[in-house]
Design an enzyme around this catalytic site. Structure first.
Site, PDB file in Angstrom:
ATOM      1  N   TRP A  21      -7.705 -16.999  -8.321  1.00  0.00           N
ATOM      2  CA  TRP A  21      -8.083 -16.955  -9.733  1.00  0.00           C
ATOM      3  C   TRP A  21      -7.093 -17.681 -10.633  1.00  0.00           C
ATOM      4  O   TRP A  21      -7.286 -17.749 -11.838  1.00  0.00           O
ATOM      5  CB  TRP A  21      -8.244 -15.506 -10.203  1.00  0.00           C
ATOM      6  CG  TRP A  21      -7.188 -14.574  -9.710  1.00  0.00           C
ATOM      7  CD1 TRP A  21      -6.009 -14.296 -10.319  1.00  0.00           C
ATOM      8  CD2 TRP A  21      -7.230 -13.798  -8.507  1.00  0.00           C
ATOM      9  NE1 TRP A  21      -5.296 -13.398  -9.562  1.00  0.00           N
ATOM     10  CE2 TRP A  21      -6.018 -13.067  -8.439  1.00  0.00           C
ATOM     11  CE3 TRP A  21      -8.162 -13.659  -7.473  1.00  0.00           C
ATOM     12  CZ2 TRP A  21      -5.721 -12.205  -7.385  1.00  0.00           C
ATOM     13  CZ3 TRP A  21      -7.849 -12.802  -6.433  1.00  0.00           C
ATOM     14  CH2 TRP A  21      -6.653 -12.077  -6.392  1.00  0.00           C
ATOM     15  N   GLU A  34     -10.183 -10.057 -13.114  1.00  0.00           N
ATOM     16  CA  GLU A  34      -9.520  -8.913 -13.742  1.00  0.00           C
ATOM     17  C   GLU A  34     -10.272  -7.613 -13.505  1.00  0.00           C
ATOM     18  O   GLU A  34      -9.660  -6.564 -13.328  1.00  0.00           O
ATOM     19  CB  GLU A  34      -9.337  -9.158 -15.244  1.00  0.00           C
ATOM     20  CG  GLU A  34      -8.362 -10.291 -15.568  1.00  0.00           C
ATOM     21  CD  GLU A  34      -6.958 -10.025 -15.035  1.00  0.00           C
ATOM     22  OE1 GLU A  34      -6.633  -8.866 -14.720  1.00  0.00           O
ATOM     23  OE2 GLU A  34      -6.178 -10.986 -14.923  1.00  0.00           O
ATOM     24  N   GLN A  39      -7.044  -1.360 -10.492  1.00  0.00           N
ATOM     25  CA  GLN A  39      -6.695  -0.343  -9.497  1.00  0.00           C
ATOM     26  C   GLN A  39      -6.873  -0.839  -8.063  1.00  0.00           C
ATOM     27  O   GLN A  39      -7.117  -0.052  -7.150  1.00  0.00           O
ATOM     28  CB  GLN A  39      -7.543   0.920  -9.703  1.00  0.00           C
ATOM     29  CG  GLN A  39      -7.268   1.602 -11.018  1.00  0.00           C
ATOM     30  CD  GLN A  39      -5.885   2.179 -11.079  1.00  0.00           C
ATOM     31  OE1 GLN A  39      -5.598   3.179 -10.442  1.00  0.00           O
ATOM     32  NE2 GLN A  39      -5.006   1.553 -11.839  1.00  0.00           N
ATOM     33  N   GLY A  78     -14.874  -0.270  -3.936  1.00  0.00           N
ATOM     34  CA  GLY A  78     -14.631   0.976  -4.650  1.00  0.00           C
ATOM     35  C   GLY A  78     -14.853   0.895  -6.146  1.00  0.00           C
ATOM     36  O   GLY A  78     -15.073  -0.197  -6.701  1.00  0.00           O
ATOM     37  N   TYR A 117      -6.598  -3.452 -21.484  1.00  0.00           N
ATOM     38  CA  TYR A 117      -5.918  -4.313 -20.529  1.00  0.00           C
ATOM     39  C   TYR A 117      -6.722  -5.583 -20.239  1.00  0.00           C
ATOM     40  O   TYR A 117      -6.218  -6.713 -20.356  1.00  0.00           O
ATOM     41  CB  TYR A 117      -5.623  -3.582 -19.195  1.00  0.00           C
ATOM     42  CG  TYR A 117      -5.300  -4.600 -18.132  1.00  0.00           C
ATOM     43  CD1 TYR A 117      -4.034  -5.167 -18.080  1.00  0.00           C
ATOM     44  CD2 TYR A 117      -6.289  -5.105 -17.282  1.00  0.00           C
ATOM     45  CE1 TYR A 117      -3.737  -6.180 -17.190  1.00  0.00           C
ATOM     46  CE2 TYR A 117      -6.012  -6.118 -16.387  1.00  0.00           C
ATOM     47  CZ  TYR A 117      -4.736  -6.654 -16.345  1.00  0.00           C
ATOM     48  OH  TYR A 117      -4.467  -7.672 -15.490  1.00  0.00           O
ATOM     49  N   ASP A 135      -0.390  -3.019 -17.559  1.00  0.00           N
ATOM     50  CA  ASP A 135      -0.973  -2.455 -16.344  1.00  0.00           C
ATOM     51  C   ASP A 135       0.129  -1.704 -15.605  1.00  0.00           C
ATOM     52  O   ASP A 135       1.231  -1.521 -16.130  1.00  0.00           O
ATOM     53  CB  ASP A 135      -1.577  -3.572 -15.480  1.00  0.00           C
ATOM     54  CG  ASP A 135      -0.488  -4.415 -14.854  1.00  0.00           C
ATOM     55  OD1 ASP A 135       0.624  -4.470 -15.404  1.00  0.00           O
ATOM     56  OD2 ASP A 135      -0.734  -5.029 -13.798  1.00  0.00           O
ATOM     57  N   GLU A 179       1.303 -12.837 -17.139  1.00  0.00           N
ATOM     58  CA  GLU A 179       1.219 -13.016 -15.694  1.00  0.00           C
ATOM     59  C   GLU A 179       2.583 -12.890 -15.018  1.00  0.00           C
ATOM     60  O   GLU A 179       2.693 -12.350 -13.913  1.00  0.00           O
ATOM     61  CB  GLU A 179       0.620 -14.390 -15.369  1.00  0.00           C
ATOM     62  CG  GLU A 179      -0.868 -14.367 -15.174  1.00  0.00           C
ATOM     63  CD  GLU A 179      -1.331 -15.565 -14.369  1.00  0.00           C
ATOM     64  OE1 GLU A 179      -2.026 -15.363 -13.355  1.00  0.00           O
ATOM     65  OE2 GLU A 179      -1.003 -16.698 -14.753  1.00  0.00           O
TER      66      GLU A 179
END
Length: 361
Positions: A21, A34, A39, A78, A117, A135, A179
């Site tokens: 990405w 993103e 998670q 998930g 976020y 994050d 980043e």
DNA sequence: AATACGGGGAG
DNA sequence: CTCCCAGTATT
């Protein structure tokens, strides 16, 4: 001596990992990555990201797809509400924004599944807006560098971290800064055994100076999680459905929403496993089953509880399947199971069926 | 403020 | 086993 942010940016420019990405900074690609990274660790996301982008290269392609196909590509990743919200948001972008993502964090955050976020990440990385992201990585790095001793689970501490992250933004370069902070947290400033010896901002780090880096960030202890026994029926078809199995689609909201499963449910206190299965299949699908041989036991952990899933062979003794507590159902062959998205625990049942096919299948 | 929501990586 | 991951939505 250079400033904290200058040292951070210089390190990132030299050591940034080559991630898929980072080659495509269009809003669609940034948004997709993103959402997947919420998670979820980088290594897990890479394959899903590439398969997803190959199948849906544009927001229009995604918006035009049926949700079932999106869920199938999301299978195993998930937090399936991410996939459902992604699909909804794609349709909003196409229908209300003409296929162009809004360029400001505040407006991005109105999209389903996009919180502060993700809005900050898209706005800074794809549009160059000077907004921060916070994050898990950023929390850890800032808690160490500034030796924040308050519980980062508290709202007041989170607010402080957002304000702090924002105050450090180098004008015009929030994307690189964001980043670099996340990359440092992932690669160097790790949760356990951080590599302070090679950290580019070690001289700026208060926790390192005090020797308390392993104790930052401060988090409240977790609550114990319960365990449940869950039963599932591999229901064999008869008559017109000979050689097929009955599977059900879970309701669109809630746990594993929209995924398929071998129907069943949680055992209640005092109930035997077969009793629980008979009750659940009556409640959810309106059928009375005869419970046959035990098939397989699968243990699985969710975020807030653990289960032991017990699968049994079944046959319908009375009634016809109905959509009572399930969104849909289907009679399928073993081969056709691949077309449907299942959760991890039910994939354990599928693996058992493929390993030792039953005579009646 | 607390809880629901998956699955896997890594010690 | 435990902790944690490029968090968000709901209550």
């Amino acid at each position: 001596m250079q400033t904290l942010v200058a040292d951070l940016l210089a390190w990132f420019e030299k050591h940034a990992a080559d991630l898929p990405w980072r080659r495509d900074r269009t809003p669609y690609a940034v948004w997709l990555s993103e959402i997947m990274l919420q998670q979820t660790q980088v290594a897990t996301v890479i394959g899903y990201y590439e398969r997803f982008l190959a199948r849906f290269p544009t927001v229009e392609a995604l918006a035009a797809a049926p949700l079932d196909e999106v869920l199938k590509l999301w299978e195993g990743l998930g937090y399936y509400s991410r996939a459902r919200n992604l699909h909804r948001a794609a349709r909003v972008v196409v229908e209300q924004y003409g296929g162009r993502f809004p360029g400001r964090a505040a407006e991005l955050q109105t999209l389903p599944g996009v919180g502060r976020y993700t809005a900050g990440a898209i706005a800074s990385l794809a549009f160059g807006e000077d907004v921060p992201v916070v994050d898990g990585n950023v929390i850890r790095v800032l808690a160490r560098v500034f030796d924040i001793a308050e519980d980062v689970g508290q709202e007041a501490t989170r607010k402080r971290l957002w304000t702090l992250a924002e105050s450090l933004i180098p004008p015009g370069a929030a994307g690189q800064y964001n980043e670099s902070l996340m990359e440092l947290g992932r690669v160097i400033c790790k949760p356990r055994q951080p590599e302070c010896g090679v950290c580019p901002i070690q001289v700026h780090c208060a926790a390192y100076r005090l020797g308390v880096q392993e104790g930052r960030p401060v988090k409240a202890p977790r609550k114990p999680i319960p365990h449940y026994d869950v039963v599932a029926g591999v229901i064999h078809g008869r008559d017109g459905q000979q050689g097929r199995i009955l599977i059900a689609q879970r309701p669109a909201d809630g746990l594993l929403g929209g995924l398929w499963e071998f129907p069943g449910g949680k055992r209640e206190p005092g109930e035997s496993l077969p009793e629980a299965l008979v009750r659940e299949l009556r409640e959810e699908m309106g059928v009375t089953v005869e419970v046959g041989a035990f098939l397989v036991k699968v243990r699985h952990a969710f975020t807030h509880f653990r289960i032991t899933l017990h699968a049994f062979e079944c046959w319908i003794a009375a009634g016809e399947p109905a959509r009572i507590g399930v969104a849909d159902f289907a009679w399928v062959t073993l081969d056709e199971l691949d077309r449907y998205a299942f959760g991890k625990a039910d994939q354990g049942i599928i693996a058992e069926l493929r390993e030792r096919p039953r005579r009646l299948l």
